[in-house]
Design a protein around this motif. Structure first.
Motif, PDB file in Angstrom:
ATOM      1  N   LEU A 150      75.419 -11.254  37.017  1.00 19.93           N
ATOM      2  CA  LEU A 150      75.266 -12.868  36.859  1.00 19.93           C
ATOM      3  C   LEU A 150      74.993 -13.223  38.340  1.00 19.93           C
ATOM      4  N   ILE A 198      75.050 -17.040  40.444  1.00 24.62           N
ATOM      5  CA  ILE A 198      75.262 -18.777  40.344  1.00 24.62           C
ATOM      6  C   ILE A 198      74.140 -19.284  41.473  1.00 24.62           C
ATOM      7  N   TRP A 235      71.164 -12.789  33.963  1.00 28.79           N
ATOM      8  CA  TRP A 235      72.154 -14.152  33.683  1.00 28.79           C
ATOM      9  C   TRP A 235      72.168 -15.171  35.025  1.00 28.79           C
ATOM     10  N   TRP A 273      73.865 -18.665  36.105  1.00 22.03           N
ATOM     11  CA  TRP A 273      74.907 -19.820  35.849  1.00 22.03           C
ATOM     12  C   TRP A 273      74.312 -20.979  36.624  1.00 22.03           C
ATOM     13  N   ILE A 297      82.888 -15.843  31.928  1.00 26.71           N
ATOM     14  CA  ILE A 297      81.407 -15.758  31.686  1.00 26.71           C
ATOM     15  C   ILE A 297      81.075 -14.267  31.396  1.00 26.71           C
ATOM     16  N   ASN A 330      75.996 -24.603  31.896  1.00 30.40           N
ATOM     17  CA  ASN A 330      75.004 -23.743  31.182  1.00 30.40           C
ATOM     18  C   ASN A 330      74.775 -22.439  31.878  1.00 30.40           C
ATOM     19  N   VAL A 331      74.805 -21.195  31.191  1.00 25.98           N
ATOM     20  CA  VAL A 331      74.651 -20.007  31.576  1.00 25.98           C
ATOM     21  C   VAL A 331      73.437 -19.397  30.525  1.00 25.98           C
TER      22      VAL A 331
END
Length: 304
Positions: free
Chosen positions: A6, A8, A83, A85, A101, A159-160
């Motif tokens: 993930l 960001i 992924w 974010w 998440i 939103n992810v």
């Protein structure tokens, strides 16, 4: 093509103090599972790297200001992980949001996207997760019993996205960036082809009111009028509902804004907005009210 994990990604412009608070809220959490945080600076008056550094922070600075709508979709170009974010530069992440998440994407790795709940918007009351697998189901969730769940559909920070699943549609984010919700366009396309998405009852971010920056809502409103350009697999009635739920500003609210602003663009923009997207969904009484508002705006501009 993408690394596991993930990231960001934060599109930002001239919000140094707010951005620092956002970064603090991220790095105060357990970030061992976080690949990186990317700030895409839209040629601000400062260089954020002079004020904030972290080993997991990567800063990309645009050579020119490419505009808000384009910078919102630039995260699709720079995220290295499956992924992503996408986070606004003034919304604060909640404690343990990264772990929340990560747990969700482990449980449902094939989802095209997650839309989490938020603090401070009108659609935070989900009692349990809701999975949808079509654009029609998304429309039905937001518009039910002649009511509309307004608040968090066009919101950025909850939103992810699964970039591997959404990859065939990512170019559409740029093609339709002028809608000002380009970050959602790939999700709409995926749902139109029956991909799976989940609305989560868990909250990951706190909405921060932008204060006097109502001009952004005006731009967004005009941008959203062009959503009718996109050819989704919806019949006429479904498309009307889709336009209605995506458009976040009521004609009453926009009238009050333009009446107070009192400039020559008010009457023109009001007509542009509601003759292209909203007007078709009004009943007879509301149409009369709309025409009445239009006349008032026209006369208001003629006043010296």
């Amino acid at each position: 093509m993408y690394n596991d994990g993930l990231s960001i990604v934060i599109p930002s412009y001239n919000r140094k103090e707010q951005l620092i608070k956002v970064l603090d809220s991220i790095f105060s959490q357990d970030i061992t599972t976080l690949y990186e945080v990317v700030v895409i600076d839209n040629c601000s008056d400062y260089n954020i790297s002079e004020f904030y550094t972290h080993e997991k922070l990567r800063i990309i600075r645009n050579n020119i200001n490419v505009g808000m709508s384009t910078n919102i979709v630039n995260p699709f170009l720079h995220c290295k992980t499956k992924w992503m974010w996408i986070l606004s530069d003034d919304d604060i992440t909640l404690n343990n949001s990264i772990n929340i998440i990560n747990n969700k994407i482990k449980d449902q790795p094939n989802n095209c996207a997650f839309k989490f709940s938020t603090e401070g918007t009108s659609t935070t009351g989900l009692e349990k997760d809701l999975s949808i697998k079509s654009l029609q189901e998304l429309i039905n969730y937001y518009k039910f019993d002649k009511k509309i769940r307004r608040g968090n559909l066009v919101f950025i920070s909850n939103n992810v996205l699964n970039l591997e699943t959404l990859y065939p549609y990512l170019g559409k984010a740029f093609e339709y960036s002028y809608t000002f919700i380009g970050h959602l366009i790939p999700i709409f396309y995926a749902l139109d082809e029956k991909q799976l998405m989940t609305f989560s009852s868990q909250k990951i971010v706190k909405y921060i009111d932008p204060g006097d920056n109502f001009w952004s809502f005006e731009k967004v409103g005009l941008g959203l009028t062009t959503l009718s350009h996109i050819n989704f697999d919806l019949n006429k009635e479904e498309y009307k509902k889709f336009l209605d739920v995506v458009f976040p500003i009521t004609y009453d609210r926009l009238f009050k804004y333009y009446f107070k602003k009192r400039n020559k663009k008010g009457f023109r923009n009001y007509k542009m907005t509601y003759h292209t997207i909203y007007f078709q969904n009004l009943n007879t009484i509301e149409k009369i009210k709309y025409y009445f508002y239009s006349i008032i705006l026209y006369l208001n501009e003629k006043r010296k």
